[in-house]
Design a protein around this motif. Structure first.
Motif: not given
Length: 296
Positions: A60, A64, A67, A105, A171, A264
């Protein structure tokens, strides 16, 4: 003629001396069972923050991160109000309202593993008050000054009570040297007003500066709070999350290392604590900074 005066339980942006006051609201609003056990709730209630290890899997995290890179390099997005650049630089500092620009997200922000915690702690249904991704790039990621988020959300967005909390999901690895989140545990039980009038469109300045001219407690108050509560760094590998109360004093130093500190960031607010007119600003901040359109 209606002469009703709206109650303000947490007056701030005052003239003269700012006098700290005890919090008059709970930290944990609900008593229904949920994902957090009693020990975790007690720790959060006492310290104002709680670390959630391994919230994201390595797979994951990689998804992310990809992204994150896509959003940061999107020219149309960079030209929008949602993107904030680093002070004196063209490097991306933050992208706001990520659930509106990224399905990936959005799926995470609305996932039960986060919203179930929010409902448990806030004792009601919830919605996203604010979201963003922070890049904190190496060799130039600027610091974030000491502040209480609730002080800003109350004065500039019109959030009545501190019935909200933030989740920051790493992240990249949060190291002691690359500008990790710093908190003063226990300060969430005291509301520290700040001095000074909110300038017009202050968000255009406050989101980019290294030192807040308005909205940060004065050095004397910060010193006393630090001496009383101490300062702790929140570090850990990518995939680690930290949830912290909206009134907790926190900050981060600049990043002069080669190692970025991207994350995030999501704010969950109770549907029973929705935004009103700002308590200490002429008009509300834009929608992408303070959500007035819910449920989402």
């Amino acid at each position: 003629m209606n002469t009703t005066v709206r109650p303000d339980l947490y007056p701030t942006r005052v003239s003269g001396e700012a006098v700290p006051q005890p919090r008059v609201d709970p930290v944990v609003w609900g008593d229904a069972p949920g994902p957090l056990d009693e020990e975790q709730l007690a720790r959060y209630r006492s310290s104002g923050y709680l670390v959630l290890d391994h919230l994201l899997s390595p797979r994951e995290v990689e998804s992310y991160r990809a992204e994150l890179r896509r959003l940061g390099s999107d020219p149309a997005l960079r030209a929008s109000e949602r993107v904030i650049l680093e002070p004196g630089s063209d490097r991306v500092r933050s992208v706001f309202e990520v659930e509106k620009v990224s399905e990936l997200f959005a799926g995470l922000l609305h996932s039960p593993r986060l919203t179930d915690i929010a409902r448990q702690v806030l004792g009601s249904d919830v919605y996203i008050h604010q979201s963003r991704v922070n890049y904190k790039p190496g060799f130039g990621g600027a610091p974030f000054d000491w502040h209480s988020d609730f002080e800003t959300w109350h004065s500039e967005d019109g959030m009545p009570r501190p019935r909200a909390f933030s989740v920051s999901i790493a992240l990249s690895e949060n190291l002691p040297c690359n500008g990790p989140l710093m908190v003063m545990p226990g300060t969430h039980t005291t509301f520290v007003p700040t001095v000074g009038e909110t300038p017009p469109d202050y968000h255009k300045e406050s989101l980019r500066v290294e030192r807040l001219p308005v909205g940060s407690p004065d050095p004397d108050h910060l010193t006393r709070m630090a001496e009383q509560h101490g300062i702790e760094q929140v570090t850990g590998p990518a995939g680690t999350a930290v949830m912290f109360d909206s009134n907790l004093l926190h900050a981060s130093s600049g990043n002069i290392t080669p190692f970025p500190r991207s994350n995030i960031f999501i704010v969950y607010n109770s549907v029973e604590n929705t935004l009103e007119a700002p308590f200490a600003a002429a008009r509300p901040r834009p929608q992408h900074l303070g959500n007035r359109e819910f449920p989402v």
